[in-house]
Design a protein around this motif. Sequence first.
Motif, short mmCIF file in Angstrom:
data_model
loop_
_atom_site.label_atom_id
_atom_site.label_comp_id
_atom_site.label_asym_id
_atom_site.label_seq_id
_atom_site.Cartn_x
_atom_site.Cartn_y
_atom_site.Cartn_z
N ILE A 1 0.85 -1.19 0.00
CA ILE A 1 0.00 0.00 0.00
C ILE A 1 0.89 1.23 0.00
O ILE A 1 1.85 1.31 0.76
CB ILE A 1 -0.92 0.02 1.24
N PHE A 2 0.54 2.20 -0.84
CA PHE A 2 1.31 3.42 -0.96
C PHE A 2 0.44 4.62 -0.64
O PHE A 2 -0.77 4.62 -0.91
CB PHE A 2 1.88 3.55 -2.37
N SER A 3 1.07 5.65 -0.10
CA SER A 3 0.31 6.84 0.25
C SER A 3 -0.27 7.52 -0.99
O SER A 3 -1.24 8.28 -0.89
CB SER A 3 1.19 7.82 1.04
N SER A 4 0.30 7.25 -2.14
CA SER A 4 -0.20 7.84 -3.38
C SER A 4 -1.45 7.14 -3.91
O SER A 4 -2.11 7.65 -4.82
CB SER A 4 0.88 7.82 -4.45
N ASP A 5 -1.77 5.98 -3.35
CA ASP A 5 -2.96 5.26 -3.80
C ASP A 5 -4.21 6.08 -3.49
O ASP A 5 -4.33 6.68 -2.43
CB ASP A 5 -3.08 3.92 -3.09
N VAL A 6 -5.14 6.06 -4.44
CA VAL A 6 -6.45 6.65 -4.22
C VAL A 6 -7.35 5.58 -3.62
O VAL A 6 -7.41 4.46 -4.14
CB VAL A 6 -7.05 7.18 -5.53
N MET A 7 -8.04 5.90 -2.56
CA MET A 7 -8.97 4.94 -1.95
C MET A 7 -10.35 5.56 -1.86
O MET A 7 -10.50 6.79 -1.83
CB MET A 7 -8.48 4.51 -0.58
N GLY A 8 -11.35 4.71 -1.84
CA GLY A 8 -12.69 5.26 -1.78
C GLY A 8 -13.76 4.20 -1.73
O GLY A 8 -13.48 3.03 -1.41
N TRP A 9 -14.97 4.62 -2.06
CA TRP A 9 -16.15 3.78 -1.90
C TRP A 9 -17.08 3.87 -3.10
O TRP A 9 -17.30 4.96 -3.64
CB TRP A 9 -16.92 4.22 -0.64
N TYR A 10 -17.62 2.73 -3.48
CA TYR A 10 -18.71 2.62 -4.42
C TYR A 10 -19.85 1.87 -3.71
O TYR A 10 -19.64 1.29 -2.65
CB TYR A 10 -18.28 1.82 -5.66
N ARG A 11 -21.00 1.88 -4.33
CA ARG A 11 -22.11 1.10 -3.80
C ARG A 11 -22.96 0.56 -4.95
O ARG A 11 -22.96 1.12 -6.04
CB ARG A 11 -22.98 1.92 -2.85
N GLN A 12 -23.66 -0.52 -4.67
CA GLN A 12 -24.54 -1.11 -5.67
C GLN A 12 -25.83 -1.54 -5.00
O GLN A 12 -25.82 -2.42 -4.11
CB GLN A 12 -23.86 -2.31 -6.35
N ALA A 13 -26.91 -0.92 -5.43
CA ALA A 13 -28.24 -1.26 -4.93
C ALA A 13 -28.83 -2.38 -5.79
O ALA A 13 -28.42 -2.55 -6.94
CB ALA A 13 -29.14 -0.04 -4.96
N PRO A 14 -29.79 -3.12 -5.25
CA PRO A 14 -30.39 -4.21 -6.02
C PRO A 14 -30.96 -3.72 -7.34
O PRO A 14 -31.70 -2.72 -7.39
CB PRO A 14 -31.50 -4.71 -5.10
N GLY A 15 -30.59 -4.39 -8.43
CA GLY A 15 -31.10 -4.05 -9.75
C GLY A 15 -30.49 -2.81 -10.38
O GLY A 15 -30.94 -2.37 -11.43
N LYS A 16 -29.47 -2.25 -9.73
CA LYS A 16 -28.85 -1.03 -10.26
C LYS A 16 -27.36 -1.26 -10.51
O LYS A 16 -26.76 -2.19 -9.97
CB LYS A 16 -29.05 0.13 -9.29
N GLN A 17 -26.78 -0.35 -11.28
CA GLN A 17 -25.35 -0.42 -11.53
C GLN A 17 -24.58 0.10 -10.32
O GLN A 17 -25.08 0.90 -9.54
CB GLN A 17 -25.00 0.40 -12.77
N ARG A 18 -23.32 -0.36 -10.23
CA ARG A 18 -22.47 0.14 -9.18
C ARG A 18 -22.21 1.63 -9.42
O ARG A 18 -21.94 2.05 -10.54
CB ARG A 18 -21.15 -0.64 -9.16
N GLU A 19 -22.29 2.43 -8.35
CA GLU A 19 -22.09 3.86 -8.49
C GLU A 19 -21.04 4.34 -7.50
O GLU A 19 -20.90 3.82 -6.39
CB GLU A 19 -23.40 4.62 -8.27
N TRP A 20 -20.35 5.38 -7.91
CA TRP A 20 -19.32 5.98 -7.09
C TRP A 20 -19.95 6.75 -5.94
O TRP A 20 -20.96 7.43 -6.09
CB TRP A 20 -18.48 6.92 -7.95
N VAL A 21 -19.33 6.68 -4.75
CA VAL A 21 -19.84 7.37 -3.57
C VAL A 21 -18.87 8.46 -3.11
O VAL A 21 -19.25 9.61 -2.95
CB VAL A 21 -20.09 6.37 -2.41
N ALA A 22 -17.61 8.07 -2.89
CA ALA A 22 -16.64 9.02 -2.34
C ALA A 22 -15.23 8.51 -2.57
O ALA A 22 -15.02 7.29 -2.66
CB ALA A 22 -16.87 9.22 -0.85
N ILE A 23 -14.28 9.44 -2.68
CA ILE A 23 -12.88 9.06 -2.76
C ILE A 23 -12.05 9.99 -1.89
O ILE A 23 -12.45 11.12 -1.62
CB ILE A 23 -12.33 9.10 -4.20
N VAL A 24 -10.90 9.47 -1.47
CA VAL A 24 -9.91 10.29 -0.76
C VAL A 24 -8.57 10.10 -1.44
O VAL A 24 -8.11 8.97 -1.64
CB VAL A 24 -9.86 9.94 0.75
N ARG A 25 -7.99 11.21 -1.84
CA ARG A 25 -6.72 11.16 -2.58
C ARG A 25 -5.54 11.39 -1.64
O ARG A 25 -5.71 11.72 -0.47
CB ARG A 25 -6.73 12.23 -3.66
#
Length: 115
Positions: free
Chosen positions: A28-52
């Motif tokens: 793991i590197f400090s330069s890695d971008v990390m974050g969150w996506y979510r997927q509701a039933p019957g829907k596509q995965r969507e972006w929620v938040a990122i921290v750079r």
Amino acid sequence: QVHLVESGGGLVQPGGSLRLSCVASGSIFSSDVMGWYRQAPGKQREWVAIVRSGGNTNYADSVKGRFTTSRDYAKNTVYLQMNSLKPEDTAVYYCLLRRVLTTHWGQGTQVTVSS
């Protein structure tokens, strides 16, 4: 190799709060971008938040003002604090770690908002 493990999901009433955690292991590197996506039933995965690198964050409009993401570099952990939860926030939440050429995903944690 990178391994991501989320935790903290569960059932919560509308208006409630949850905090998700994602622990990263491997190279793991400090330069890695990390974050969150979510997927509701019957829907596509969507972006929620990122921290750079440096702690800069961005949020989807649907969660702005309610969700906060942060990263503890010493613990290789990223968090998602979710407040004022709504039924439409119900989804499987996935942690990700993104580099120039690769993206790694966790297995997901279920969040259900219901009375």
